[in-house]
Design an enzyme around this catalytic site. Sequence first.
Site, PDB file in Angstrom:
ATOM      1  N   ASN A   1      -8.627  60.656  -0.915  1.00  0.00           N
ATOM      2  CA  ASN A   1      -7.828  59.680  -0.157  1.00  0.00           C
ATOM      3  C   ASN A   1      -8.761  59.148   0.937  1.00  0.00           C
ATOM      4  O   ASN A   1      -9.268  59.919   1.763  1.00  0.00           O
ATOM      5  CB  ASN A   1      -6.636  60.405   0.462  1.00  0.00           C
TER       6      ASN A   1
ATOM      7  N   CYS B   1       0.871  60.672   7.043  1.00  0.00           N
ATOM      8  CA  CYS B   1      -0.262  60.673   6.120  1.00  0.00           C
ATOM      9  C   CYS B   1      -0.871  62.066   6.146  1.00  0.00           C
ATOM     10  O   CYS B   1      -1.622  62.416   7.050  1.00  0.00           O
ATOM     11  CB  CYS B   1      -1.302  59.625   6.498  1.00  0.00           C
TER      12      CYS B   1
ATOM     13  N   CYS C   1      -2.447  61.482  -2.409  1.00  0.00           N
ATOM     14  CA  CYS C   1      -1.509  61.119  -1.341  1.00  0.00           C
ATOM     15  C   CYS C   1      -0.772  62.385  -0.932  1.00  0.00           C
ATOM     16  O   CYS C   1      -0.002  62.951  -1.713  1.00  0.00           O
ATOM     17  CB  CYS C   1      -0.533  60.049  -1.818  1.00  0.00           C
TER      18      CYS C   1
HETATM   19  N1  API Z   1      -2.147  58.854   1.978  1.00  0.00           N
HETATM   20  C1  API Z   1      -1.078  59.321   2.798  1.00  0.00           C
HETATM   21  C2  API Z   1       0.213  58.646   2.641  1.00  0.00           C
HETATM   22  C3  API Z   1       0.282  57.368   3.334  1.00  0.00           C
HETATM   23  C4  API Z   1       1.641  56.806   3.198  1.00  0.00           C
HETATM   24  C5  API Z   1       1.644  55.350   3.369  1.00  0.00           C
HETATM   25  N2  API Z   1       1.067  54.654   2.233  1.00  0.00           N
HETATM   26  C6  API Z   1       3.019  54.853   3.704  1.00  0.00           C
HETATM   27  O1  API Z   1       3.994  55.595   3.742  1.00  0.00           O
HETATM   28  O2  API Z   1       3.110  53.642   3.957  1.00  0.00           O
HETATM   29  C7  API Z   1      -0.865  60.802   2.699  1.00  0.00           C
HETATM   30  O3  API Z   1      -1.803  61.497   2.378  1.00  0.00           O
HETATM   31  O4  API Z   1       0.231  61.274   2.984  1.00  0.00           O
END
Ligand code: API
Length: 294
Positions: free
Chosen positions: A15, A76, A224
């Site tokens: 990520n 995140c 994610c």
């Molecule tokens: N990469 C992130 C998530 C980001 C979430 C984002 N994309 C949103 O909710 O808008 C993680 O490791 O949790």
Amino acid sequence: MASTAPFAKMNGIGNEIIVADMRGRADKVTAAAALALNADAATRFDQIMAIHDAKTPGTAYYVDILNSDGTGAQACGNGMRCVVQALAAETGQKTFTFETRAGILNAREHADGTISVDMGIPHFGWQEIPLAEEFRDTRMIELQIGPIDAPVLHSPSAVSMGNPHAIFWVDRDVWSYELERFGPLLENHPIFPERANITIAQVTSPESMIIRTWERGAGLTKACGSAACASVVAAARTRRTGRSVSLLTPGGGTLHVEWRDDDHVILTGAAEWEFSGSFDPSTGTWARDTESAA
Ligand SMILES: N[C@H](CCC[C@H](N)C(=O)O)C(=O)O
């Protein structure tokens, strides 16, 4: 031009994360700066984690999270691990209490270098996720994509981990689905008034699953963390897995999620530093530190 701020390009098992050091200053990383940094192949990222001075007593820092489209995110998980690794290297401290848009969270670096982040408690109410219409049971909501009589993906679980997630359960290989095609349609579906992160998940045992995520505001990512948490919570709620699960992510890395009995969701995994530099938080103009690795 505003004075420059230090940053580190890092990743949380693939990520792509920029950790920006905004301590001691009142300005914020702008959407324009985010778009400019993302347009440059060397600094392309999924999230910027901007570390600001604390706002609330009892917390060490406030962390502002931006997606690569310049919008803000509440959570995140992979980015928080990068923040912890950067701060632990600087301060020698191992435990931290942060504040984000989603509230207060604790994190810890372990002796083996992996990092655990307490992602807080999940929310299942349709208004909390949020969904545009009432669903009494968000373990399975009515939503499908593809031909009406033979949907490709359907009946996801919906969960808030501070940010909105939909999890589609699949039996086949997660790579056999055109997530790049369906992701944007589902992210922006009217059922999700604040859009949503879209995950397809294949449960491989009561303790393991494989996930791919189309992230709100960032698109396909190699991992994610909040989606990993949402997937495990949703899988445990629907009796697909237990509450302690390892997840294989598209970058090939593994995350571990434990949904504790006290309802908190703990995300554990690695973080990696790539290079450091400085940037202008208003424009995104940047330069690599000369002593930084290539
Ligand atoms: N990469 C992130 C998530 C980001 C979430 C984002 N994309 C949103 O909710 O808008 C993680 O490791 O949790």
